[in-house]
Design an enzyme around this catalytic site. Sequence first.
Site, short mmCIF file in Angstrom:
data_model
loop_
_atom_site.label_atom_id
_atom_site.label_comp_id
_atom_site.label_asym_id
_atom_site.label_seq_id
_atom_site.Cartn_x
_atom_site.Cartn_y
_atom_site.Cartn_z
N GLY A 139 59.27 14.75 31.59
CA GLY A 139 60.67 15.15 31.57
C GLY A 139 61.21 15.19 30.16
N LYS A 171 66.06 5.59 42.45
CA LYS A 171 65.92 4.81 41.23
C LYS A 171 65.68 3.32 41.52
CE LYS A 171 66.18 8.00 38.08
NZ LYS A 171 65.04 8.24 37.15
N TYR A 207 70.15 9.49 44.90
CA TYR A 207 69.72 9.17 43.54
C TYR A 207 69.52 7.67 43.38
CZ TYR A 207 69.85 9.00 38.42
OH TYR A 207 69.56 8.78 37.10
N VAL A 220 55.79 16.93 38.91
CA VAL A 220 55.57 15.53 39.28
C VAL A 220 55.56 15.30 40.78
CG1 VAL A 220 56.49 14.64 37.11
CG2 VAL A 220 58.03 14.94 39.07
#
Length: 261
Positions: free
Chosen positions: A11, A151, A147, A57
Amino acid sequence: MSEEPVAVVVGGAGGIGLAIAARLARDGHRIVVADLEGEATDNAAREIGGTGIAINVTESGSVGRAIGEVLDKHGRIDVLVNSAGVHLQKLVVDMTDLDWDRVQSVNSRGTFLTCRAVARSMMAAEGGRIVNIVTRLGFGNPYSAAYMASKNAVWGLTQTLAVELAGYGITVNAVAPGHVGPGTGMEKQFREKAAALGLSWEDFEARVLKTIPVGRWCRPDDVAAAVAYVVSPEASFVTGELINVTGGFTGYGVAPPREAG
């Protein structure tokens, strides 16, 4: 085979990832920018004097091929930084299965796949540094369930890998950026959040800055500096840690508007 330590920044074609790649390049690492195939990856690598490699990925085959190419060219990987990620601005009740799966696939599955692909070579070399970019900003943060779940999964993976790999001289840590503000790739997401909350950008920015005791937005270089430390020789006894780069962020207090009826 290069003599400089080899760092793969997944990234790394823009935003925080590019800042990390540039900092590690200045610190003497041979940089491989691993990102989606395209001009941005090649341009980023050229900008910092590194090389670019295409990687998706979410696909184990793509990850294995990319990591294999790096090992064939350089003979080793000393540092892996996982900075690839996607965000989604939706309430849970409005989220589709595909929405949820896409975020998990890139953020948590992608980090797992790259860590797994690199870990064995680091184990054989009896040394290495893995850094995963997570978040401290999602607790109580509306529109960010997918999200935040992804994470948190990465943070759990980080802690477990730190224990599993410690005996091989490998450290595994997480860095959690704060609000990376205007002028970066994150600004678009924050503007979407402001609109969803029914706030002007000025009101939203004022509320955000009130939650940051340091009194300013996080900069990509702030995050890069933290990564530079945990991959350095001085951090050889630091593993399984979460390094917050948030300016003392104190948490959200803005609820989404209630729907009529």
